[in-house]
Design an enzyme around this catalytic site. Structure first.
Site, PDB file in Angstrom:
ATOM      1  N   SER A 181      29.523  42.009  69.649  1.00 31.01           N
ATOM      2  CA  SER A 181      28.964  42.523  70.898  1.00 31.01           C
ATOM      3  C   SER A 181      27.631  43.213  70.654  1.00 31.01           C
ATOM      4  O   SER A 181      27.405  43.794  69.580  1.00 31.01           O
ATOM      5  CB  SER A 181      29.952  43.521  71.510  1.00 31.01           C
ATOM      6  OG  SER A 181      29.348  44.297  72.520  1.00 31.01           O
ATOM      7  N   TYR A 219      34.895  51.145  71.285  1.00 25.03           N
ATOM      8  CA  TYR A 219      34.893  49.687  71.380  1.00 25.03           C
ATOM      9  C   TYR A 219      33.805  49.093  70.489  1.00 25.03           C
ATOM     10  O   TYR A 219      34.059  48.192  69.691  1.00 25.03           O
ATOM     11  CB  TYR A 219      34.672  49.249  72.832  1.00 25.03           C
ATOM     12  CG  TYR A 219      34.292  47.792  72.955  1.00 25.03           C
ATOM     13  CD1 TYR A 219      35.224  46.788  72.725  1.00 25.03           C
ATOM     14  CD2 TYR A 219      32.989  47.416  73.301  1.00 25.03           C
ATOM     15  CE1 TYR A 219      34.878  45.449  72.827  1.00 25.03           C
ATOM     16  CE2 TYR A 219      32.637  46.083  73.405  1.00 25.03           C
ATOM     17  CZ  TYR A 219      33.581  45.104  73.166  1.00 25.03           C
ATOM     18  OH  TYR A 219      33.225  43.790  73.253  1.00 25.03           O
ATOM     19  N   LYS A 276      33.941  46.674  66.832  1.00 25.90           N
ATOM     20  CA  LYS A 276      33.189  45.444  66.585  1.00 25.90           C
ATOM     21  C   LYS A 276      32.353  45.562  65.316  1.00 25.90           C
ATOM     22  O   LYS A 276      32.290  44.629  64.499  1.00 25.90           O
ATOM     23  CB  LYS A 276      32.301  45.113  67.787  1.00 25.90           C
ATOM     24  CG  LYS A 276      33.055  44.721  69.044  1.00 25.90           C
ATOM     25  CD  LYS A 276      33.809  43.405  68.869  1.00 25.90           C
ATOM     26  CE  LYS A 276      34.385  42.892  70.173  1.00 25.90           C
ATOM     27  NZ  LYS A 276      35.120  41.619  70.017  1.00 25.90           N
TER      28      LYS A 276
END
Length: 341
Positions: A123, A147, A151
């Site tokens: 991402s 989050y 990643k």
């Protein structure tokens, strides 16, 4: 055979179509925690080809290993994971367990099965606050939420894996902001509850499911004061996975941005959606959210030069395709049959 984790989800269902249309056989594993099996029924309807589905959690290493062996999988595209930025700050341990530990178990199962080709969906959140624009793959990394950190940690894990074993073929794809839907209107983004992403919320306001859009800040240093992001059509994004698979013919590791190279503001999206839908999208301005940045968009030069891939669909097409999906399936995959009626 390609194994696709999270294949029943928004991006996954579109990647399924790209793979099936390209002639690949596909086995999807998905725990359906944030997706619907109906998406795969519609994928098969669109493509006129069948796929294999197994309801498996990536935390279940033995089930993944058995799937890899039973279906003679040659490569894995790994999309499964929790993905709500705001929720990750509330439930960080859940995100670390699912995203990081799940990826570790997937890689372990692949290693045991001697499957060493992996495409991983990362991402643009790994970049954090931009220090320069556009964002290329050499930009410093510094995610600002759990989050994004999951990643980044997975990216680092995969780099260490390749350093330890140069037989691996690994592609790391840094997505920017996927939007839109398949042109058929049969599959698209189907959020549960209040949408976390801009376009589904705009569409729900346009069709009358929600009263108005809330815009978080109009005092950024941008032409209209609202935040700017790099929106990419999900079908373009899906096609990029084929480009990466085709490029991983030899052992190696590559990292590529998947974006358009252009930024659109929140108000750009609202005005474009109003134009293509013929509907009004009322909105109100609220204060900025903590952690939001003013401008973020990709430099996709590497993907075009090395992979031969680039985004081709416009913001108008993104909005028009999402509106078609919203009108054809106003309740998403709920309350309709596999043909979207």
């Amino acid at each position: 055979m390609i194994l696709l984790t999270g294949g029943a989800g928004y991006i996954g269902s579109h990647v399924c179509i790209a793979l099936l249309d390209a002639g690949f056989d596909v086995v999807v594993v998905d725990n359906l925690s944030n997706s619907n099996k109906a998406s795969l029924e519609r994928v098969q309807l669109i493509c006129g080809r069948s796929l294999t589905f197994r309801q498996v959690d990536i935390l279940d290493e033995e089930a993944i290993y058995e799937t890899l062996c039973s279906y003679e999988v040659s490569a894995v595209i790994h999309l499964a994971g929790l993905k709500a930025v705001g929720e990750s700050s509330i439930r960080p341990m859940t995100y670390y367990e699912n995203n990081l530990l799940g990826s570790m178990r997937l890689v372990s199962a692949m290693n045991r099965a001697s499957v060493k080709t992996l495409v991983f969906s990362s991402s643009a959140t790994v970049y954090g606050v931009p220090t320069y624009l556009p964002l290329d793959e050499h930009h410093p990394l510094g995610p600002t939420n759990p989050y994004g950190r999951t990643k980044l940690f997975i990216e680092e894990m995969l780099k260490d894996l390749y350093r330890s074993d140069n037989d691996w073929r690994i592609g790391i794809l840094r997505y920017f902001n996927p939007v839109g839907a398949h042109e058929s209107g049969l599959i698209g983004e189907d959020p549960k509850g209040v949408p976390n992403n801009l376009l589904p919320f705009v569409a729900q306001v346009a069709i009358g499911k929600r009263e108005k859009l809330r815009i978080w800040g109009n005092d950024y240093d941008t032409p209209d004061g609202t935040g700017i992001r790099d929106f990419i059509h999900v079908v373009d994004l899906a096609s990029g996975h084929l480009s990466v698979l085709n490029s991983l013919k030899q052992p190696g590791l590559l990292t590529a941005n998947f974006g358009t190279g252009n930024g659109s503001s929140v108000l750009d999206v609202v005005r474009t959606f109003e134009a293509v839908s013929g509907r009004s999208v009322p909105f109100e301005i609220d204060k900025r959210r903590i952690g939001d940045v003013a401008v973020c968009f990709a430099d996709p030069t590497f993907a075009e030069r090395v992979l031969g891939w680039r985004s081709v669909r416009s913001l108008e097409e993104m909005c028009a395709d999402h509106w078609r999906w919203q009108c054809k399936c106003p309740d998403g995959y709920r309350g309709t049959n596999s043909e979207g009626r």
